[in-house]
Structures are given as C-alpha cells and as structure tokens.
Design a protein around this motif. Structure first.
Motif, PDB file in Angstrom:
ATOM      1  N   LEU A  67       0.796  -1.260   0.094  1.00  0.00           N
ATOM      2  CA  LEU A  67       0.112   0.100  -0.098  1.00  0.00           C
ATOM      3  C   LEU A  67       0.896   1.317   0.007  1.00  0.00           C
ATOM      4  O   LEU A  67       0.612   2.182  -0.623  1.00  0.00           O
ATOM      5  N   GLN A  68       1.942   1.205   0.659  1.00  0.00           N
ATOM      6  CA  GLN A  68       2.864   2.371   0.604  1.00  0.00           C
ATOM      7  C   GLN A  68       3.414   2.632  -0.665  1.00  0.00           C
ATOM      8  O   GLN A  68       3.808   3.658  -0.935  1.00  0.00           O
ATOM      9  N   ALA A  69       3.718   1.535  -1.255  1.00  0.00           N
ATOM     10  CA  ALA A  69       4.179   1.633  -2.712  1.00  0.00           C
ATOM     11  C   ALA A  69       3.465   2.507  -3.520  1.00  0.00           C
ATOM     12  O   ALA A  69       3.696   3.040  -4.645  1.00  0.00           O
ATOM     13  N   LEU A  70       2.071   2.545  -3.037  1.00  0.00           N
ATOM     14  CA  LEU A  70       1.190   3.194  -4.099  1.00  0.00           C
ATOM     15  C   LEU A  70       1.118   4.721  -3.562  1.00  0.00           C
ATOM     16  O   LEU A  70       0.632   5.780  -4.813  1.00  0.00           O
ATOM     17  N   GLY A  71       2.053   5.077  -2.593  1.00  0.00           N
ATOM     18  CA  GLY A  71       1.997   6.309  -2.247  1.00  0.00           C
ATOM     19  C   GLY A  71       0.791   6.607  -0.997  1.00  0.00           C
ATOM     20  O   GLY A  71       1.144   8.066  -0.680  1.00  0.00           O
ATOM     21  N   VAL A  72       0.072   5.979  -0.677  1.00  0.00           N
ATOM     22  CA  VAL A  72      -0.807   6.443   0.531  1.00  0.00           C
ATOM     23  C   VAL A  72      -0.025   6.190   1.650  1.00  0.00           C
ATOM     24  O   VAL A  72       1.320   5.736   1.853  1.00  0.00           O
ATOM     25  N   LYS A  73      -0.214   6.851   2.859  1.00  0.00           N
ATOM     26  CA  LYS A  73       0.295   6.607   4.069  1.00  0.00           C
ATOM     27  C   LYS A  73      -0.556   5.994   4.922  1.00  0.00           C
ATOM     28  O   LYS A  73      -1.758   5.693   4.792  1.00  0.00           O
TER      29      LYS A  73
END
Length: 633
Positions: free
Chosen positions: A525-531
């Motif tokens: 999920l962090q790889a998508l840019g979300v925190k």
C-alpha cells in the motif's frame, strides 16, 4: 426384550424335551405294533391253513382207506364231506393261489368221474387214479403250507416297508422340528448377545450424545436437562446461578500451537473448572457448549455464597497458566451470569440471559465478569435489528461517511479529517460505527462496507482542498484480501485523488494475526503512495517488536490515554514510551479523543503535533464539514 428372549429359550427347551420323548414313545409303540401284527398273522394264518389242510388231509385219509381196486368203497361221512368240499371248490371261483388252483383242477378232473358214486357212497377207483388223487391232496397240503408262509412273509415285508417309510417321514419331521428348535435356541442366544451389545452401544451413544467428546463434560443438551430439573425442584431456599464463560485469546493458541494444542488447553480448562465448581457443591455442573465456551450451574446458599465473588474467582483462575503437554499456556476468560427468579424458571431464558451478560463482559474488556440486567435484552433486540438491516443498508448506500476535523495542536490549523461511518436508520435513528462495525465484522459484511466507504471518501475528497488529508479506517478482513491494494489503486485512479492525501488507519490488534503478511500488505500500500497510520495505539494488544518492524507514517494514540487531568499535568509514562517509539520509526503523532482544553495543552506540551476530538468538533456530514471548515468569507 431380554425377558421375551428368555421365555422363548425356555419354551424351545421344553419343546426339545417333548420331541425327544415323542420319538422314544413312537419307537416303543412301533415295536408293540409289530409284535401285535405277528401274533395276528400267526393266528389268522394258522386258522386258514388248518381249514384247508384238514380238508386236504381228510380227503387224503379217506382215499388211503380204500380197498382193492374196483371194489365198492364205503366212505365215512367226514370223508365224503371232504371230497365233496373239494369237488365244489373246483367249480366255484376262489381266491386260492394259482399253484393250488392247478392242483384243485387236477383233483376235480378225477373226482368228476366219481361224483355220483361219491354221493351214493359207492366209490370204485383204480389204483393209479387213487394214487394220483392221494398225491394231489398231499400236494395241496404242501402248497398250502408254502403259500401260507410266503403270504405271511409278504405281509410282514409290506408292513415293515410301510413302517420304515412312516418312520422315515416321522424322523424327517422330527429332525426338522429339532433343527428348528435348536436354531431357535441358537438364535435366541444370538439375540441375547446382540441385545446386550445394543444396550451397551445405546448407553455409550447416549453418553456421547450428552457429553463433549473432547473434555468429557456434559454438552449443552445435557446441561439444559440438568438445569431444567434443578429449576423444577427449586424451592427458593438457595440461589441458582447460571454462568456463561468464554475464553480470551483462544484463537491465538490455535493459530500458534494448532488444534491439538487448543484441544489440550480445553481439556486442562475443563478439569480446572470442574474442580472449582464441585468443591463448592457436589450438585454443581459445568458443561462445554462449543468451541471455547462453557456454562456452569451453581447451587449457592442464599446470603452466604456471593455469585459475583465466584465469577471473579473463575476469571482469576483462568488467568493462571494451564499445564499441558505443549507446556504452560496462558489465556484468560470473561464470565456473564444470571440468577433463577420466581418469574424466570425457564432454562433457555436463563442461558440466554447469561450469554447476554457474557457479551457485556467481553465488550467491557478481557478477564471481566458481568451480571445480567434487563437492559441487555433490549440491547440484544436492537443488535438483531441492526444485523438484519445492515446488508440492505450497504446495498442502498444508506451508510455515509462523516468527517471529524484534525488540527495542529500548536497553531490550531486544520490539517485534515478522519472519515467515520454513520448510519441513519429509519427506525433506530443515527447509529454510530462503534455499534454496527463489530456486527459487520462478525457477519462478513465488513469488506463490502469498507469498499463502500472508501469509494465515497475518495469521490468526496476529490472536491476538497488539495492540502487536506483524510484518514480512512481499514479492517483486518479488508487488509487480508489479496486484491485490496489493487482496489485502492483503482479507486484513486478513478477519482483522481492523489495517494498522498489518503491515510489508511489500522487498529493495533491487526498486528496480532499473521504479522508477516500484514507487513507485506502495508509495504504494498505504501508503494502506491498512500500513508499508513497505527490507530488506537497504547491499548497493549500488539507486541512492541511487531510495531517497530513497520514503517508507520503516523501513530494515533488511543483516546483512553488522552485523560491528562492530573492537577500537576504529569504526562503518564506510557505517553513517553509512545513518543520514543514514534521517534524510532520516524512517524508523526496524533492524539484522539481530546475533550478539554487541559488535555489539548498537555499533549501539545508533551510534543504531540496533531489532535482531534469533541473539544474541536464531532464528526459532521460532508456538507456541514465543508461549510464549517472549508468555506471562507
């Protein structure tokens, strides 16, 4: 059945004795019949032979007394009668044997020459004729003897043959009857054995049907019978209490040690519970009703034994480690209890009340006990209504996202908001997430609900100022879905929202289940840019080492730690620990549940950057949130 089978055995035995006796009697009577026949044949044969032989002898004697050939001969009356008998016998039909009939024919031929003289008593006969006639009568005598013996032998042989056939038939009937009786005896013995086995099996299966195979405790069916009997005999001189017990953390034991380890723990718990309740009163009963659930019936002396104290003691006993073949295992347990009352004497009602009290205890925290009160039944009805309508509410998009603002504690500047689900029910009114989210998690609707809220928030955030971030709560069930990162990416692309504006919040207990998979999913999920935010931190459900292995973008302190109302404003040690962990993983800190100025100031001075709570605002619908915080002028 045993009595009937025993009676048939007795009857069959008597029948066998009767058959044997009948056989012996038949043999005796048969022999007697043979003796009687021999005597009859002897008498009958002697009389018949005597008549014919006497006549033949008389005739032969008469002829032996004749004088010179050709001279008249005076025959005695008896001799004349004998010769006349044979002359008449030759002319009439008779039943003489063929050999004798032939000889009689010869005699008749000779006598026919002298028939008149025979009656006139003047008989003259040549020597040759006399010799032939005498020899003929002697032959008759001899043939009669032979014929008699032959006839007698034939009669005996025929009688014996008929008797043998009769005996054979009788023997066959007797054998078949005896065989049937023996088979009956064997069958009855087999039935006795089968009946004993069936009775034993019935008793065994009856026990299995009424007892738990793992722990050998009574099951729910048996417990209900015991409870119903106790209620029917209850005279209110003592207190009857029903306790429902559920283990805390049992799933973790199964996940760690497997089902064999879980079974070993359940056996140990069953033994400890049985010892506790039996030591109080021998009539007490503990049963396993399923999984990690138990129920207990207690007989208590009114005014002496306190069920509240006993429930607390059981909770304490469950906290002590359990000795198993897998080592010492530590779990806990929650207890709900109720009492029999004059107006409540139904077993199913008391069990339901205990279950409701148990639900209240578990919702209050681990290792607690709670008594039943009447409001719990109303709460249950409300819960059932929510559960029944939840699916259709999701389908109809009746559950909406509300927004609670988040602020910079130093400057008071709005930095973002947390999206919280709200449901305006047609009958029950406004329902908060804390009430229907656990129901959605329990019945499997949480994934559909999570997708609905996520899609709503993304569509609405796209219309808000770009500097605002929005926190969205994500359940463990959503995170465990392999397609969840793909779903998040597709929604962001569809709505055009920058991934940096979305913060996904996971509760601390998420780390308890498969930490390795959870870490991998968070990295995706962090790889998508979300925190990623760790929510409700400080409840102590997760291990510190698991927390430190995740690169959290934000740590949200549980609202239970926001009560900094001490007069001296001392920050609790746990808060200092959270600050240390935040520094270690390089994440920002946000405190939730701020309700007073004092709390806000305390956390601000403690170094917390952001906060939210009723001190600022409750969660608002999108339109009200925008009107209150995003519209200027």
């Amino acid at each position: 059945m045993l009595k009937r089978t025993g009676s048939w055995n007795l009857i069959a035995g008597i029948g066998l004795v009767f058959v044997v006796a009948t056989f012996l009697a038949h043999a005796f009577l048969n022999r007697s019949e043979e003796n009687a026949l021999e005597q009859l044949l002897d008498r009958a044969g002697t009389q018949e032979t005597r008549i014919l032989r006497n006549m033949a002898v008389q005739a032969s004697s008469t002829l032996s007394e004749t004088g010179l050939t050709g001279q008249p001969y005076n025959i005695s009356i008896s001799g004349r009668a004998a010769l006349s008998y044979w002359a008449v016998l030759a002319r009439k039909p008779n039943n003489l044997p063929p050999q004798i009939q032939a000889i009689v024919g010869e005699v008749a031929t000779i006598l026919s020459k002298f028939e008149q003289a025979l009656f006139d008593n003047t008989l003259a006969i040549s020597a040759l004729e006399l010799q032939a006639l005498r020899m003929s009568f002697e032959k008759v005598v001899a043939e009669l003897e032979v014929s008699h013996f032959n006839s007698e032998d034939r009669l005996k042989d025929d009688f014996i043959a008929r008797g043998q056939a009769k005996n054979a038939i009788f023997f066959v009937i007797l054998t078949v009857a005896s065989g049937l009786i023996v088979m009956t005896l064997l069958q009855n013995n087999w039935l006795l054995d089968a009946n004993a086995k069936i009775t034993e099996s019935a008793q065994r299966y009856s026990r299995l049907a009424r007892h738990d195979a793992l722990t050998d405790l009574p099951n729910r069916l048996y417990f209900e019978e015991v409870l119903a009997e106790a209620l029917s005999e209850w005279d209110q001189s003592e207190t009857l209490s029903v306790l429902a017990l559920d283990l805390d953390g049992f799933k973790g034991v199964n996940d760690t040690l497997g089902h064999d380890g879980g079974d070993a723990l359940l056996r140990s718990i069953a033994s400890r519970l049985k010892n506790i309740v039996r030591n109080l009163d021998g009539r007490n009963c503990v049963a396993r009703t399923g999984g990690d659930e138990f129920v207990i019936l207690l007989y208590l002396q009114t005014g002496i034994a306190d069920p509240r104290r006993i429930a607390s003691r059981i909770c304490s006993e469950l906290q002590r480690p359990f000795e198993t073949e897998y080592g010492h295992i530590k779990v806990g347990g929650s207890v709900g209890y109720t009492f029999a009352r004059a107006d409540v004497l139904e077993a199913d009602v008391l069990l339901k009340e205990a279950d409701l009290a148990l639900m209240e205890a578990k919702s209050s925290g681990p290792g607690l006990s709670r008594p039943y009160n009447c409001t719990m039944m109303e709460d249950l009805k409300r819960r059932l209504k929510i559960e029944a309508d939840l699916g259709s509410a999701i389908d109809a998009n009746h559950i909406r996202a509300f927004y609670q603002p988040q602020f910079d504690l130093q400057t008071g500047r709005l930095i973002g908001a947390e999206a919280l689900a709200r449901w305006k029910h047609a009958e029950l009114g406004q329902i908060w997430a804390a009430e229907f989210i656990p129901i959605a998690e329990a019945n499997g609707d949480i994934v559909r609900l999570g997708k609905l809220i996520f899609e709503q928030v993304c569509a609405e955030v796209a219309q808000m100022p770009h500097h605002l971030t929005v926190t969205i709560n994500v359940s463990l069930a959503q995170l465990m879905e392999a397609e969840f990162p793909t779903f998040v990416r597709d929604m962001l692309v569809k709505t055009g929202v920058s991934p940096a504006r979305i913060i996904l919040e996971f509760r601390e207990h998420t780390l308890l289940v498969n930490p390795h998979y959870v870490r991998q999913a968070i990295v995706s999920l962090q790889a998508l840019g979300v925190k990623i935010s760790l929510g409700d931190f400080g409840t102590g459900t997760a291990r510190i080492q698991d927390v430190l292995q995740v690169r959290w973008n934000e740590i949200k302190v549980d609202k239970s730690l926001s009560g900094l109302d001490e007069p001296d404003g001392v920050v609790p040690p746990i808060v200092n620990l959270i600050q240390h962990i935040s520094g270690h993983v390089q994440s920002s800190l946000l405190v939730g549940g701020i309700e007073t100025e004092h709390q806000k100031a305390g956390f601000s001075e403690a170094g917390f950057a952001h906060g939210q709570g009723y001190f600022y605002s409750e969660a608002l619908p999108k339109d009200e949130f925008e009107k209150a915080y995003l519209m200027t002028g």
